[in-house]
Design an enzyme around this catalytic site. Structure first.
Site, PDB file in Angstrom:
ATOM      1  N   HIS A 108       2.419   1.595  -2.900  1.00  0.00           N
ATOM      2  CA  HIS A 108       2.923   1.698  -4.220  1.00  0.00           C
ATOM      3  C   HIS A 108       2.458   2.470  -5.243  1.00  0.00           C
ATOM      4  CE1 HIS A 108       4.292  -1.604  -7.522  1.00  0.00           C
ATOM      5  NE2 HIS A 108       2.974  -0.796  -7.874  1.00  0.00           N
ATOM      6  N   GLU A 109       0.917   2.527  -5.076  1.00  0.00           N
ATOM      7  CA  GLU A 109       0.448   3.401  -6.326  1.00  0.00           C
ATOM      8  C   GLU A 109       0.340   4.771  -5.954  1.00  0.00           C
ATOM      9  OE1 GLU A 109      -1.386   2.034  -8.914  1.00  0.00           O
ATOM     10  OE2 GLU A 109      -0.813  -0.359  -8.156  1.00  0.00           O
TER      11      GLU A 109
ATOM     12  N   HIS B 232       3.514   6.015  -7.483  1.00  0.00           N
ATOM     13  CA  HIS B 232       3.085   6.585  -8.988  1.00  0.00           C
ATOM     14  C   HIS B 232       2.476   7.551  -9.313  1.00  0.00           C
ATOM     15  CE1 HIS B 232       3.986   2.066 -10.746  1.00  0.00           C
ATOM     16  NE2 HIS B 232       2.939   2.048 -10.381  1.00  0.00           N
TER      17      HIS B 232
ATOM     18  N   ASP C 243       4.258  -3.082 -14.313  1.00  0.00           N
ATOM     19  CA  ASP C 243       5.004  -1.841 -14.192  1.00  0.00           C
ATOM     20  C   ASP C 243       6.446  -2.486 -14.748  1.00  0.00           C
ATOM     21  OD1 ASP C 243       3.600  -0.806 -12.361  1.00  0.00           O
ATOM     22  OD2 ASP C 243       4.716  -1.060 -10.224  1.00  0.00           O
TER      23      ASP C 243
HETATM   24 ZN   LIG Z   1       2.449   0.165  -9.938  1.00  0.00          ZN
END
Ligand SMILES: [Zn+2]
Length: 374
Positions: free
Chosen positions: A65-66, A69, A172
């Site tokens: 997930h990171e 980003h 988020d």
């Molecule tokens: Zn996030």
């Protein structure tokens, strides 16, 4: 969230695409909590191992997930210093968040999108393998649900997807909301609205967590509440500092000494009324770096009282110019983890920028703009 302080006291795990992934020391709370609760429930080592494996899978998905980003940010020319894992989730420390709402939107959406993709892939594989019968077993209530890794993977990623879309900073969802609002109104107002909603959501979350006795959820709620306030303050400060140059907010009285000065001499001056930080100057009169007063005391404690300041060595400090923007310079100072930023003009040290003085400047300015009625 951008915080250089996080990576201190963090254990490096691995580096992928030039971005180091670290484990924050507080992460130890998670396995300890799991072991403790398993022990309380009277579960055996097998169950503890299974739960730890589940945590490992969850945080594997958090890391992906990171990276969603971080790698999207890279496409917009924004680097990521590191990804730090905390017991309550992951943090990709971007060098900055673009003020352009569209860029913030895509960088933020990319994280939850990764979880959605993992969940979809898991569901598709399950369907292909004919494991959909597990869902019906689940409805009947007899299936060993968590023993199925694919179902777990799908469930946890759907949960991560939905959880991160909660509209509260620094989740988020809060950033997505801010960026969508900021496409239609000034960024500061968009942030105020998103932060206000974030605090409301956090309070509801904390109340629910206390009611249902979930300490980790309560902790996440407190974290969200504080982060929402910090984000709103940061943006408000950025707005207030817009157009203000370093010259207006810098101190012209500061503590500086030559690079060849001994630590002993510096500590003597410190006791006579030094400053929180010392600017170390080279032979050319330009700053070599900055020492916090703590650094000096630590050096004496380490038996280095007779060492020269330059040999400690001082923390490398980028210097600012008097015409630089005050906010950009402040961010550079914070990113570099410095107590103050030397300001150079005409190849001469002319001032120092620090947070305490900046804060006083802002408060006095606000007070002067709207004097109290009496
Ligand atoms: Zn996030």
């Amino acid at each position: 969230m951008a915080s250089g302080a996080l990576s201190r006291g963090a254990l490096p795990l691995f580096t992928f695409k030039g971005i180091p992934v670290r484990l924050h020391w507080s992460f130890i709370a998670l396995p300890v909590y799991i072991g403790w609760s398993a022990f309380n429930e009277g579960l055996g080592w097998g169950h503890v191992g299974l739960r730890l494996a589940m945590v490992a899978i969850v945080f594997g998905c958090v890391v992906l997930h990171e990276f969603g980003h971080a790698l999207t940010a890279r496409r917009f020319g924004v680097g990521t210093r590191d990804i730090t894992l905390l017991p309550i989730g992951g943090v990709a420390s971007l060098e900055r968040m673009p003020e352009e709402p569209r860029q913030e939107f895509w960088i933020t959406v990319a994280g939850p999108a990764v979880n959605l993709v993992i969940a979809l892939v898991a569901v598709i594989i399950m369907a292909l393998l004919g494991l959909t019968s597990i869902f019906t077993d689940l409805l009947v209530g007899g299936a060993p649900v968590w023993s199925n890794a694919l179902l777990f993977l799908a469930a946890i990623n759907i949960w991560l997807f939905l959880f991160n879309l909660i509209p509260a900073f620094p989740m988020d969802g809060g950033r997505i909301l801010r960026s969508v609002l900021a496409m239609r109104m000034p960024r500061e107002r968009a942030t105020r609205i998103a932060a206000g909603l974030g605090r409301a959501v956090a309070i509801i979350g904390i109340a629910y967590a206390l009611y249902s006795q979930q300490p980790f959820l309560a902790l996440i709620g407190v974290f969200i509440f504080l982060a929402a306030g910090a984000e709103a303050r940061n943006v408000a400060q950025r707005e207030h500092l817009r157009g203000i140059r370093v010259q207006e907010v810098m101190r012209t009285r500061f503590w500086s000494m030559g690079a060849a000065t001994t630590v002993r001499h510096a500590t003597q001056e410190l006791l006579q009324g030094g400053d929180t930080a010392l600017i170390v100057i080279g032979l050319d009169g330009l700053p070599v770096g900055v020492l916090h007063k703590r650094d000096l005391i630590h050096a004496v404690e380490a038996g280095r009282a007779n060492d020269r300041l330059v040999d400690l060595p001082p923390r490398e400090a980028p210097s600012g110019g008097i015409d630089d923007g005050a906010h950009e310079s402040t961010e550079r100072m914070i990113l570099a983890g410095l107590p103050l930023l030397p300001v150079v003009h005409d190849r001469r040290l002319v001032g120092a920028l620090d947070l305490a003085t900046l804060d006083e400047y802002m408060r006095l300015r606000r007070a002067n703009e709207s004097p109290a009625q009496n």
